[in-house]
Scaffold this motif. Structure first.
Motif, short mmCIF file in Angstrom:
data_model
loop_
_atom_site.label_atom_id
_atom_site.label_comp_id
_atom_site.label_asym_id
_atom_site.label_seq_id
_atom_site.Cartn_x
_atom_site.Cartn_y
_atom_site.Cartn_z
N PRO B 184 0.72 -1.25 0.02
CA PRO B 184 0.06 -0.04 -0.01
C PRO B 184 1.04 1.20 -0.09
O PRO B 184 2.10 1.16 0.20
N ASP B 185 0.21 2.47 -0.36
CA ASP B 185 1.13 3.66 -0.23
C ASP B 185 1.81 3.94 0.81
O ASP B 185 3.00 4.35 1.05
N GLU B 186 1.02 3.55 1.99
CA GLU B 186 1.49 4.05 3.29
C GLU B 186 2.86 3.23 3.75
O GLU B 186 3.46 3.45 4.49
N LEU B 187 2.97 1.96 2.87
CA LEU B 187 4.17 1.07 3.41
C LEU B 187 5.20 0.77 2.21
O LEU B 187 5.75 -0.18 2.27
N LYS B 188 5.13 1.89 1.45
CA LYS B 188 6.20 1.73 0.22
C LYS B 188 7.78 1.72 0.70
O LYS B 188 8.06 2.17 1.71
N ASN B 233 -5.12 5.16 10.83
CA ASN B 233 -6.43 4.80 11.27
C ASN B 233 -6.92 3.58 11.15
O ASN B 233 -6.35 2.60 10.10
N GLU B 234 -7.69 2.93 11.83
CA GLU B 234 -8.39 1.62 11.77
C GLU B 234 -8.90 1.15 10.18
O GLU B 234 -8.58 0.07 9.94
N GLU B 235 -9.65 2.15 9.90
CA GLU B 235 -10.25 2.16 8.68
C GLU B 235 -9.21 1.46 7.71
O GLU B 235 -9.50 0.78 6.62
N TYR B 237 -6.28 0.48 7.68
CA TYR B 237 -5.98 -1.04 7.97
C TYR B 237 -6.76 -1.91 7.51
O TYR B 237 -6.48 -3.05 6.84
N LEU B 238 -8.16 -1.69 7.88
CA LEU B 238 -8.92 -2.84 7.55
C LEU B 238 -9.13 -3.07 6.03
O LEU B 238 -9.50 -4.11 5.42
N ARG B 239 -9.36 -1.91 5.44
CA ARG B 239 -9.29 -1.83 4.05
C ARG B 239 -8.18 -2.45 3.09
O ARG B 239 -8.45 -3.06 2.21
N LEU B 240 -6.98 -2.33 3.82
CA LEU B 240 -5.90 -2.78 2.90
C LEU B 240 -5.40 -4.16 3.61
O LEU B 240 -4.99 -4.91 2.56
N LYS B 241 -5.60 -4.80 4.63
CA LYS B 241 -5.00 -5.71 5.02
C LYS B 241 -5.29 -7.20 4.31
O LYS B 241 -4.41 -7.76 4.03
N ASP B 242 -6.58 -7.19 3.85
CA ASP B 242 -6.80 -8.26 3.08
C ASP B 242 -6.23 -8.46 1.74
O ASP B 242 -5.80 -9.63 1.09
N SER B 243 -5.59 -7.27 1.07
CA SER B 243 -5.08 -7.15 -0.22
C SER B 243 -3.93 -7.94 -0.09
O SER B 243 -3.08 -8.36 -1.10
N TYR B 244 -3.08 -7.96 1.17
CA TYR B 244 -1.81 -8.58 1.12
C TYR B 244 -1.78 -9.75 2.02
O TYR B 244 -0.69 -10.08 2.64
N ILE B 245 -2.86 -10.32 2.02
CA ILE B 245 -2.91 -11.91 2.63
C ILE B 245 -3.00 -12.89 1.70
O ILE B 245 -3.87 -12.71 0.59
N LEU B 246 -2.07 -13.82 1.56
CA LEU B 246 -1.73 -14.57 0.35
C LEU B 246 -2.87 -15.81 0.57
O LEU B 246 -2.86 -16.55 1.73
N THR B 247 -3.62 -16.01 -0.05
CA THR B 247 -4.82 -17.31 -0.17
C THR B 247 -4.59 -17.93 -1.67
O THR B 247 -4.00 -17.66 -2.35
N PRO B 248 -5.09 -19.05 -1.40
CA PRO B 248 -5.10 -20.20 -2.58
C PRO B 248 -5.35 -19.67 -3.78
O PRO B 248 -4.89 -19.78 -4.75
N ASP B 249 -6.41 -18.68 -3.64
CA ASP B 249 -7.09 -18.19 -4.73
C ASP B 249 -6.25 -17.14 -5.38
O ASP B 249 -5.97 -16.98 -6.79
N LYS B 250 -5.32 -16.31 -4.76
CA LYS B 250 -4.48 -15.44 -5.25
C LYS B 250 -3.30 -16.14 -6.13
O LYS B 250 -2.60 -15.62 -6.79
#
Ligand SMILES: [Zn+2]
Lengths: 141, 304
Positions: B184-188, B233-235, B237-250
């Protein structure tokens, strides 16, 4: 002391206007017993305004500190009223106990008795980093 | 060798030599079982890190050596206010090699100036952790057979992740490595790595927020944790965290021989169902970490 001419000593010339006091304190000139003159806002063809420091005694000044403040400063050594040496300055590779690291996570914030050391990383950008934690030197200029 | 503070203290041939040695130790452990007989390693852990300490201690035991030390500052004289310098000077009288972890950045470098024995940095705050990077390099070499001509994706927290910074610096010295920076932009990636390493050395890199869009190009995927406390802020974090979780789907579009690395510990950034995928190499990294540390201990002690 005659400000215009010193017999034996050092003239630090072409200091950017306003930086004389900074140099005075970094060089710890307050510890000297001899006459020291600080001339502020002197006329300069090259610079418009400049500062000058004159020290009326034979001594070694730390050229690394002066080079760190500004490598374009000139250091003139005067003997018997004559200019005997013009010292050329450059950005020093290492700065030892000149500036302090401000990173609260740096070991220098807790460990006593270790020198604060900064290394020149990019001469073009005049960039120094702490030897221990690699934090950028605080920008004072 | 008197100290290993930063991965760049090692030249490329030295790193390659360690990797080769680690491979030999792995293949012929019996050859090395007595190599460090009568040698002592001090593990000075001014903050606890069970994972790293066990890896070093197990490495030393497998070389036939012995281990002494402490595992957190409370149980040592540090809690009485002793300096790093004095602690290390004392410990180095009793030991042949020092392994040190400390919460303050630069502490192992200070230690190396005072130590009579060689010093290995086992992590200094958020700064350096060179043996993790050696582990990463060894794992890539073992799994892919090379360290050059790879497309390596770094995903998650690229701003604060020290393992990411060190691995990028280390890989920048090999030919033909392409870097894909996914965050995410915040963590480049901070500019001192981007400009100071990638741009400066004319290396090919791309930045993206979208892991799935680059998945198929990757030979290596290096995952890191996106921590809640890094966000304002929490929003967000919640908005972004799933994009960076590796799942079998991805992983669907990923190459069949891509490898997935993670410095561990993992929280939830790699779904557990991926653990059995042959591409998941993060537990192999743990095993590899011991062997590369064995190779390093031998090198630092000057034992062949
Ligand atoms: Zn520092």
């Amino acid at each position: 002391m005659n400000i215009d001419s010193i017999k034996n000593g050092i003239v630090i010339d072409h200091i950017k206007a306003g930086q004389a006091m900074k140099l005075y304190s970094l060089l710890e000139l307050d510890r000297l017993e001899c006459p020291v003159a600080i001339i502020k806002n002197a006329q300069s063809k090259k610079m418009g305004k400049k500062d000058i420091i004159k020290i009326d005694t034979r001594m070694e000044v730390d050229l690394d500190i002066i080079g760190y403040v500004d490598p374009d400063i000139t250091v003139n050594v005067i003997e018997d009223g004559k200019l005997v040496e013009k010292k050329h300055l450059q950005l020093p590779e290492m700065l030892r106990d000149v500036i302090k690291c401000k990173n609260p996570r740096c070991i220098t914030s807790t460990e006593n008795g270790i020198p604060h050391v900064f290394k020149l990383c990019d001469a073009g950008k005049k960039l120094y980093r702490c030897l221990y934690c690699e934090t950028k030197a605080p920008d004072e200029n | 060798m008197e100290k290993l503070i930063d991965i760049l203290d090692l030249s490329v041939p030295e790193i390659n030599g360690l990797i080769e040695k680690a491979g030999d130790i792995m293949a012929h452990p019996d050859k090395y079982r007595e190599k460090c007989r009568y040698k002592k390693m001090a593990t000075l852990f001014f903050e606890p890190s069970t994972r790293t300490r066990l890896s070093f201690e197990s490495a030393m035991y497998d070389l036939g050596g012995q281990v002494l030390g402490f595992s957190d500052a409370q149980s040592s004289s540090v809690s009485k206010g002793e300096s790093v310098s004095d602690t290390v000077r004392t410990a180095s009288i009793y030991s042949d090699i020092i392994v040190m972890r400390h919460p303050k950045e630069g502490a192992p470098l200070v230690a190396s100036y005072k130590s009579e024995a060689p010093v290995i940095n086992a992590g200094d705050g958020g700064h350096n952790h060179p043996t993790q990077t050696l582990t990463d390099l060894f794992t890539i070499q073992s799994e892919k057979g090379r360290l050059d001509n790879l497309t390596v994706g770094f995903c998650g927290d690229l701003k604060f992740g020290r393992t990411v910074h060190s691995l990028i610096s280390a890989l920048s010295r090999y030919r033909g490595v392409k870097f894909v920076l996914i965050s995410p932009d915040e963590l480049k990636l901070p500019s001192y790595i981007k400009d100071g390493v990638l741009v400066k050395n004319n290396l090919e890199f791309t930045e993206t927020k979208d892991l799935e869009s680059v998945m198929e190009s990757l030979d290596v995927l290096y995952m890191t944790r996106v921590q809640r406390e890094r966000f304002f802020n929490e929003e967000d974090y919640l908005r972004l965290k799933d994009s960076y979780i590796l799942t079998p789907d991805k992983l669907k579009t990923a190459k069949s021989d891509m490898i997935i690395l993670h410095p561990l510990p993992r929280v939830n950034e790699i779904h557990v169902s991926i653990d059995d995928d042959p591409r998941a190499c993060y537990f192999k990294q743990v095993r590899n970490g011991k062997y590369i540390r064995m190779a390093l201990i031998l090198k630092m002690l000057g034992i062949d």
